[in-house]
Design a protein around this motif. Sequence first.
Motif: not given
Length: 546
Positions: A91-97, A211-214, A218-221, A398-405
């Motif tokens: 997930v660091s790839s998304q964070f760093m992007t 898998k959904q949470m993963m 990834f998106g939450a970062t 973070l809240i949005a990503a957790a809700t989506t998961g």
Amino acid sequence: MQTTSSEKAIKMSSLSGTDPGAGINIEKQETTDLESLSPGTDFQGNPELQQERTRDDDHRGGGSIGAHVTQSWVEHPKNRLHEFGFVAVLVSSQFMTQAGLAQTIAPLQIIGDSFGSTSPGQLSWFPAAYSLTVGTFILPAGRLGDLYGHKKLFVAGFFWWGLWSLIAGFSVYSGPILLYFCRAMQGIGSAFCLPNAIAIIGRSYRPGVRKQMMFSVFGATAPSGFVVGAAFSSLLAEFVWWPWAFWINAIVCVMLAVLGIFLIPATPPPFLDETETTWDRTDALGGLTGVCGLVLFNFAWNQAPVVGWQNPYTYVLLIVGLITLGIFGYIELKVTKFPLVPFRDMALDSGFVLACVALGWSGFSVWTYYFWQFLQKLRHLSPLHASAQFSPVIISGLIAAATTGFIIHRVPGSVLMGISLLAFTVGLILLTTAPVAQTYWAQTFVSLLIMPWGMDMSFPAANLLLSNKMPRDQQGVSASLVNTIINYSISVALGVAATIEEHVNDGGADLLAGYQGAWYLGIGVSAFGILVAVAYAFSERRAAKN
């Protein structure tokens, strides 16, 4: 009829996996070895696994990528600490992007002043050059990962990224042209990391809550990556020297590459066809025309605000780019055996998903870029103060990503896309209509709380929807499509917005009018995306009835 042990395992795992809260049972479902099962195995207890099996079986029979199987699934680490490191590196790839994008958006005026660059068109190239190559090179990067191993491309991407981050810092002694070039080269590194990280996750986790949470993690970062990148680059630009942001970025990229070597398990290419040439397997002709077309088209849009549309080479490059993209589409549809973009195999709902992502993230990029200009040039905040005001997106994201998961397996894709586009549109409207003298806690703060719901619902939903529709050997292609659409949309939208700003800001005398003109563009494309999501919903209903 006698039940085999493999069939019992599948049935038991499908029953135990019905409770999303039962972590141990979901783990049992995910460790089921689909590769060891025969095509005739009974999957009635778990339709998602049945679809996975069918897609891979059909793909092998069709001879799309491989004549024989090496290893379709990648076993994720079972040790919790090792798995945490494994996921963190990916997930660091998304964070760093996103941090890389913020590197030049937050301290934009400081960097521009050091080069004597003040034109909106010139300044927009600092983030646009980066997004241009991220969006352009993701497609071939994902295919190369499918063919030669996702881990290799992921690690190589971070090493490349680190090299050009190092050189970018030294551009301070040269000029903006070198920094534009280094930003473009940085984007290529990100392009190699992003799709291959998502592909590794797609190959490591079976369909289900885990898998959904993963994908949600990834998106939450993304918001946190942008804020951290903005804060550190602003801090260094104000109190040290802006090149240090790039040099530190280089150190971090190399560290992540080394960690990837040790923490990511081997990811051999899922399918191989040794009877085909490398030229054919990589779709080199399609990649060449696609990259050239995307670069020419995007360069024309982003260069026009600098030199003007009346300059002949601007519209000539635009026309050549469009022709080249047309050739690319013909090659993908009619010529190549192994298309970078599998138009022939894509369902209608995949097209709807990608269209929603393109429109939503176009609006988001305009909102982000001009939000920082609004805070710094009209409200006269320092880059560091602006970073602090931007920070609420971390919590909201973070809240949005957790809700989506948690809801992604219960809510139709069209609904998720519709909610995300509504968030993009409302967030843009709030910022566009905010008076300069208004308190931060009114429309600006609310806009910051709403926008991450657009980001962190659309990104994981789109990746998961496409990942589950693609066979194991095309996870890199699946990830590439979403990330190409996102990053290319960002770059194109910034070019169009800069053109609008140049024409409505009265020669720079009315900055607010210029920013609002760009934001109105964002509102228009995001609102149109809502209509696309509605059409997607009707398409889903029609498909369900049939």
